[in-house]
Structure formats: structure tokens, C-alpha cells
Design an enzyme around this catalytic site. Sequence first.
Site, PDB file in Angstrom:
ATOM      1  N   SER A  58      -1.804   4.433  -3.835  1.00 23.04           N
ATOM      2  CA  SER A  58      -2.168   3.247  -4.720  1.00 23.04           C
ATOM      3  C   SER A  58      -2.230   1.999  -3.882  1.00 23.04           C
ATOM      4  O   SER A  58      -1.426   2.234  -2.716  1.00 23.04           O
ATOM      5  CB  SER A  58      -1.063   3.193  -5.912  1.00 23.04           C
ATOM      6  OG  SER A  58       0.038   3.234  -5.476  1.00 23.04           O
ATOM      7  N   THR A  71       0.855  -1.152  -0.038  1.00 21.14           N
ATOM      8  CA  THR A  71       0.027   0.179   0.081  1.00 21.14           C
ATOM      9  C   THR A  71       0.710   1.367   0.005  1.00 21.14           C
ATOM     10  O   THR A  71       1.780   1.441   0.868  1.00 21.14           O
ATOM     11  CB  THR A  71      -1.061  -0.017   1.433  1.00 21.14           C
ATOM     12  OG1 THR A  71      -1.732  -1.129   1.289  1.00 21.14           O
ATOM     13  CG2 THR A  71      -1.871   1.248   1.189  1.00 21.14           C
ATOM     14  N   ASP A  92      16.809   6.452 -11.479  1.00 19.13           N
ATOM     15  CA  ASP A  92      16.586   5.982 -10.166  1.00 19.13           C
ATOM     16  C   ASP A  92      17.096   4.550  -9.763  1.00 19.13           C
ATOM     17  O   ASP A  92      16.382   3.960  -9.084  1.00 19.13           O
ATOM     18  CB  ASP A  92      15.131   6.222  -9.672  1.00 19.13           C
ATOM     19  CG  ASP A  92      15.016   6.388  -8.114  1.00 19.13           C
ATOM     20  OD1 ASP A  92      15.970   6.673  -7.347  1.00 19.13           O
ATOM     21  OD2 ASP A  92      13.978   5.813  -7.558  1.00 19.13           O
TER      22      ASP A  92
END
Length: 356
Positions: free
Chosen positions: A34, A30, A144
Site C-alpha cells: 500500500s 510506502t 497493538d
Amino acid sequence: MPLFKRRDVNTPAPTSSIREKYDFRDVLGTGAFSKVFLAESKTDVGQLYAVKCIDKKALKGKEESLENEIKVLRKLRHNNIVQLFETYDEKQFVYLVMELVTGGELFDRIVAKGSYTEQDASNLIRQVLEAVSFMHDNGVVHRDLKPENLLYYNQDEDSKIMISDFGLSKTEDSGVMATACGTPGYVAPEVLQQKPYGKAVDVWSIGVIAYILLCGYPPFYDESDANLFAQIIKGEYEFDAPYWDQISDSAKDFISHLMCCDPEMRFTCQSALEHPWISGNTAYTHDIHRTVAVHLKKSLAKRNWKKAFNAAAAIRQLQLLRLSPIATAFRNKRPNSNQRLQLPNVLVFQYFCKIP
């Protein structure tokens, strides 16, 4: 207007509801805006997927970023990249049907292993380089790369590594990249200097990951981000004794070419793959698990503490935002089309990056 206006010709738009095709099971994670569900195909019983369910209300104004991530994932079909299979744009939610990866994060698995060698690290980095080289050949920069985004495909001892989380990725055809983004500690000097940058930023990040894989701690560290960034810009790192005394000179040479401050002089993925530490037999085979695991455990504990702190800070910021005069004014009157209430950056970051 539909969220997904243009689709890959090989990925037709689904015409049915996602729940007609998939049975939703457990919640796997979670995030701020979203959830990720375990889902089973109704047409291929036993076939499991990870389905990311994104609230459209939270997505408002950020559709372009999600579309960019989807565009990137549709472009990339590689054994070491988590695959996107389908997208569903429904009334309240956007759903991404993803490949299910169950092997856990890179560092967690290394800590849990009974033995671990420099050769193991070389094999891990080779897989990452092959996947990132494929991305770069297809005009994609990840932006990233970090250990949290490197996952084992399954629980098998010889499981392959998978690259995930393309929320900050960019295609070269979308224009000059100059936005400061990424994760402190893994970001390249040119990004911090706010210079235009390209594929070389991913290679720098792989160098940082390789460094940590061989000693268990990062090459750059400071409690102050300003001091940390100063270290990175200057390229100030060491192969500290005694931890690096047991590591090959070939490994150190390899890392030095990846963590080169000048992006023009830095290795490409292809040249890195041709280095003897990757393609030859120069990686040592003696066990370094004890040293690496001790440092990794400390790093993981610190990371988990920071994750909890950042989550708490995000909640506090949201509470303050709700109580602020600006937020009250927005609740008490309908904003015109030119007004938009800005959420704290940390919340936006949590949404577009990996679910904590």
C-alpha cells in the site's frame, strides 16, 4: 462480490471515483502492499487528508481483516483517535480517507523537546487512557498499543496525542480472543500464554509505555524473544537506580497496577484514570529530559536498525519464494480453487500493520 458489503448507516457508500473528490499530492509513506498519499478535497479547498491506497491483488484472501479494521474505525469517534472519513472500493484499489496527523511519533517529539517532566508523561498517558477507555466502552480492543502508534496531531507544543493503526484491533462481539498478536515487548502475559484475553491486554501495554516515558528504556528486554517472553510472563521488571530514584513513588505504584500479571487484578482504564498520578498532583515537575532522551535515542536507533533489517529480510524471503520450486510450479500451471500460494508471515504482518 463487493469488498464492503455492509456499511455504517451514517457512512453511505461513495458513488463517485475518489479522484473526482480529492486531488492526490505527495506520497507520505510506502508499505509492502500500500501507499499513503497526501490528498486535498476538491470541494473544501485547503482541507487535507491522508489517503491509504491498498492494492486489491495483494488484499485477496484478506478482505475480512480490512473490513474488520474499517468496522472498528467507523465505530470510534474520539478526539484522540485517528478518524476514518470515507472508503472507496474501486476496480484495482481500496482507498481509506483518513484524518491527517502531522505531529510525528511520540518518542521522536520527546527527544526533540527542550524539557520534559513526569507531569508531562502523566498528561500523555491520561490522553491514551481516555481514548482506550472509550474504545473499551464501545467493545473494541486495540491489541497493538505501542509508542509507534501514538502520534502528535500537529507540530504545536501543546498538541494532543492520537492513537493510530487499528489493523490488529478486534471487537468483543466477534468472538473469544486467543490469537497471539501484538508487538514483542508490549504484549501482555496472557497473550503469550495463549489464554483467552480481553481489554486488559491494552492496559498492560499502556503500563509498558508509561514505564518507558519515565526512564527512556523498556521494562523487558532481551535479544532472544524466548527470554523476553519469559520475563514478561513472570512480570520480571525493576525500577532501577539511579534512573528511577528521581521518579515519584506514585508513578511506580501506578505502573505496578497496570503491569500486573493477573489480568483480573490489573487496573481497568477507568481505575487507572482515577489514580492520583493521573487525576491528582502527585507527578513530579522537575526536568527529567536529559536522562530519558539519552535512553530513548538508543532505543530509537535500535528500533530503526531492526526495522531496516526486517524490511531486508522480507525482501530476501520474497526473492526466495519466487525462486522456490513451489512458486515455480504455481507460475507454470494455473492452481485449482483449493490451492493458494502463501506469502511469508513477515510480509503479511507488514501489510496489516503500520506502514514502516
